[in-house]
Design an enzyme around this catalytic site. Structure first.
Site, PDB file in Angstrom:
ATOM      1  CG  ASP A  84      58.837 -11.474  49.095  1.00  0.00           C
ATOM      2  OD1 ASP A  84      58.483 -10.104  48.715  1.00  0.00           O
ATOM      3  OD2 ASP A  84      59.881 -11.914  48.556  1.00  0.00           O
ATOM      4  CG  ASP A 139      63.166 -13.639  47.596  1.00  0.00           C
ATOM      5  OD1 ASP A 139      62.291 -12.888  47.965  1.00  0.00           O
ATOM      6  OD2 ASP A 139      64.051 -13.360  46.741  1.00  0.00           O
ATOM      7  CG  ASP A 164      58.630  -9.833  43.113  1.00  0.00           C
ATOM      8  OD1 ASP A 164      58.036 -10.186  42.088  1.00  0.00           O
ATOM      9  OD2 ASP A 164      58.667  -8.461  43.494  1.00  0.00           O
TER      10      ASP A 164
END
Length: 175
Positions: free
Chosen positions: A8, A135, A10
């Site tokens: 990922d 996250d 961000d």
């Protein structure tokens, strides 16, 4: 054939939280200090109006263009690329300006990852890789491979997944 890793962007490759903190502290009369913003998530500190006002900033042109790279990400990803096929999997469709800005950001900070390995999508359950580093627990819940939860203030209560606190932890786990 190499195993595959999806990563990922961000709050994993890009320090998006730090960008939000910077914008907040530059805003009109911030109520919280940098130390407080490092201890608690925006959800814990802000009322609904404050949270909405800050979170809407992602729709502004340029938001994703100048986010700092997470400490250690460039070095560890370069090492991972020696052992794995590395893909970047980012939910870029959610924010209209982010597609181009995220593309440009990857070209600038991770030029060794070819555009063939960029996956801009909405639903990460379609990923078919051996590992996913993310996250957001919701993305790991629908993932079929092994998930690593990249530590963040907004996910610290989640105990369902293997937590990595830094890129150093990822290196220890996968290299």
């Amino acid at each position: 054939m190499k195993q595959r890793i999806a990563i990922d962007m961000d709050d994993v490759m890009a320090d998006t939280h730090a960008k939000f903190v910077k914008l907040y502290l530059e805003g009109e009369m911030p109520l919280y200090t940098l130390d407080e913003l490092k201890e608690k998530s925006f959800h814990e500190l802000f009322d609904e109006h404050e949270y909405l006002a800050l979170s809407q900033r992602v729709y502004e042109p340029g938001f994703f263009a100048d986010i700092e790279v997470m400490e250690g990400a460039q070095e560890v990803i370069a090492e991972l690329m020696q052992k794995y096929d590395v893909f970047v999997a980012s939910a870029a469709q959610e924010f209209p300006n982010s597609l181009r800005e995220k593309w440009d950001w990857l070209q600038r900070h991770f030029p060794a990852i070819t555009w063939h390995n960029y996956i801009f999508l909405g639903d990460k359950s379609v990923l078919n890789t051996d590992y996913l580093i993310d996250d957001l627990p919701r993305n790991l819940r629908t993932f079929q491979g092994e998930g690593f939860l990249f530590d963040a203030l907004h996910n610290r209560e989640d105990t369902q997944f293997r937590r990595v606190k830094s890129w150093h932890d990822i290196a220890k786990a996968l290299l």
